[in-house]
Design an enzyme around this catalytic site. Sequence first.
Site, short mmCIF file in Angstrom:
data_model
loop_
_atom_site.label_atom_id
_atom_site.label_comp_id
_atom_site.label_asym_id
_atom_site.label_seq_id
_atom_site.Cartn_x
_atom_site.Cartn_y
_atom_site.Cartn_z
CE LYS A 115 -4.20 -1.81 1.89
NZ LYS A 115 -3.86 -3.16 2.38
CD GLU A 199 -5.41 5.49 4.50
OE1 GLU A 199 -6.51 4.97 4.77
OE2 GLU A 199 -4.81 5.32 3.44
CG HIS A 234 -12.49 -6.83 5.94
ND1 HIS A 234 -12.62 -5.49 5.67
CD2 HIS A 234 -12.21 -6.93 7.25
CE1 HIS A 234 -12.41 -4.82 6.78
NE2 HIS A 234 -12.16 -5.66 7.76
NE ARG A 291 -8.72 -10.41 -6.98
CZ ARG A 291 -8.52 -9.64 -5.92
NH1 ARG A 291 -7.30 -9.27 -5.58
NH2 ARG A 291 -9.54 -9.22 -5.20
C1 MV4 Z 1 -10.54 2.22 5.26
C2 MV4 Z 1 -11.79 2.38 5.89
C3 MV4 Z 1 -12.06 3.61 6.45
N1 MV4 Z 1 -11.14 4.59 6.42
N2 MV4 Z 1 -9.66 3.24 5.25
C4 MV4 Z 1 -11.02 -2.45 4.44
C5 MV4 Z 1 -10.19 -3.37 3.65
C6 MV4 Z 1 -9.20 -2.56 2.93
N3 MV4 Z 1 -9.37 -2.76 1.52
C7 MV4 Z 1 -9.43 -1.16 3.33
N4 MV4 Z 1 -10.57 -1.15 4.19
C8 MV4 Z 1 -11.04 0.01 4.74
N5 MV4 Z 1 -10.20 1.05 4.71
C9 MV4 Z 1 -9.97 4.39 5.82
N6 MV4 Z 1 -9.06 5.38 5.83
C10 MV4 Z 1 -12.69 1.34 5.90
C11 MV4 Z 1 -12.31 0.13 5.33
C12 MV4 Z 1 -13.30 -0.89 5.43
C13 MV4 Z 1 -13.94 -1.38 4.30
C14 MV4 Z 1 -13.60 -0.93 3.03
C15 MV4 Z 1 -14.25 -1.39 1.93
C16 MV4 Z 1 -15.27 -2.33 2.09
C17 MV4 Z 1 -15.60 -2.81 3.33
C18 MV4 Z 1 -14.95 -2.34 4.45
C19 MV4 Z 1 -15.31 -2.83 5.69
C20 MV4 Z 1 -14.65 -2.37 6.78
C21 MV4 Z 1 -13.64 -1.40 6.65
#
Ligand code: MV4
Length: 480
Positions: A115, A199, A234, A291
């Site tokens: 990341k 973040e 997730h 992917r």
């Molecule tokens: C976040 C977020 C809130 N704020 N970043 C979850 C997995 C990863 N791909 C990044 N994720 C998140 N990042 C910030 N700054 C909330 C999530 C997140 C989430 C993101 C997309 C779909 C479902 C989720 C479920 C919980 C948290």
Amino acid sequence: MKKILVANRGEIAIRVMRTAKKMGIRTVAVFSEIDRNAPHVRFADEAVCIGAAPSNQSYLLGDKIIEVAKNLHVDGIHPGYGFLSENADFAEAVEKNGITFIGPKSKAIRIMGSKLAAKEAVKKYDIPMVPGIDEAITDVTKAKTIAKEIGYPVLIKASAGGGGKGMRIVEKEKDLASGMERAISEATSAFGDGAVFVEKYVTSPRHIEIQVMADTHGNVLHFFERECSVQRRHQKVVEEAPSSILTPELRNEMGIAATKVAKACDYVGAGTVEFLMDADLNFYFLEMNTRLQVEHPVTELISGVDLVELQIKVARGETLPMKQEELKIHGHAVELRVYAEDPLNDFLPSVGTLETYILPKGEGIRVDNGFDEGMDIPIYYDPMLSKLIAYGKTREEAIELMLEAIQNYKVKGVQTTLPFGTFVFGHEAFRSGNFDTHFVKNYYAPEAIQEKSRKEAEVAALMALYQYLNDQKIVQLPAN
Ligand code: MV4
């Protein structure tokens, strides 16, 4: 490209081979001992056993798969999703052996696998990102300064993380030190890389992702968005395209941002750029998946393209056969991932034998399926049975078709996410489009589907009793 090996199993292996066949390309399946009679093996022109059931003794054995490919004079390897699909070393080894990897170059996979490297790469492209720090941080004092600047709550993320692993929400300064300590140790043990960053935590985001496709001649297209906010732990369960909240302007802006992310890492092939969207419709770049994704069919249905065909074409060095202006959204598509999991029991895997397994069919229904009636569901792999996709002229039409298709999907022997699908597609929040990534947590409880399944069982029992009594001539069925 005359012959392709698909380094995967289940529905995605079949999905990829279907397009290969359509293009006149021969197909090779690989399989583990437990998958000897699996549908993907029967679907292929040739098939080779590569080892024992556990993935690390079969589907994850890159060298073994390359050896098979060389022996059978394969020109290209398609990795599907999961397994080796985002393994940069594998992509590199495939190419070193003179075989085409149907996917991006290892460099792009490496950048997006981290990341922090991804943030670094896209920095100069003017892409909106969540406020925070874009370098690894270990110093708690420094972290406190940054957190104070951006404001609590903050999220500590592992650079090597994915699927929510190694993430930690911190609400107050007093919890920052312990949160960081935990995140670092979790990241170290899970990924062998303890790098974490901080973040701003976006509290109720929607997950919206853009499908991109790039050729080797510098062309990058986007195929609009998918909304994937209905998740639990997730893992996505319901996806749709287009999103019900994007305006054409926002869609265009996000599409441009996504193509810039692809350009930033010299991307080739199919990729997905993930964004978070807050309640005020601000969007932020999150990460790029290098992917073909599970949920790609909803994009295919609304854009009218075969993404696997495009993957193969760009892997052969061809120029993308369309321009951005020619791409349009037609209709609406929704997808339900049908997992062999028990929605009444915390979505725990429900393995067993598919005693009954009948798929719905009809206009506007697509099922990307990997199983047959009578099969056992192996415990070794992801328990996804199929993807049920419904397509209609409008969102309402697609949802109604989906609800009907769920009713016509007959499974006995294991529990599945089908009743959960009925719950989601029938729910007011989903139907109105007013939902975020907390949908499942906010609205779902087993009782919501338990009542319904209890009623169904009751009706079935009554009907059986009635039939029995009738057979015994104790009661008489009415003439019609
Ligand atoms: C976040 C977020 C809130 N704020 N970043 C979850 C997995 C990863 N791909 C990044 N994720 C998140 N990042 C910030 N700054 C909330 C999530 C997140 C989430 C993101 C997309 C779909 C479902 C989720 C479920 C919980 C948290």
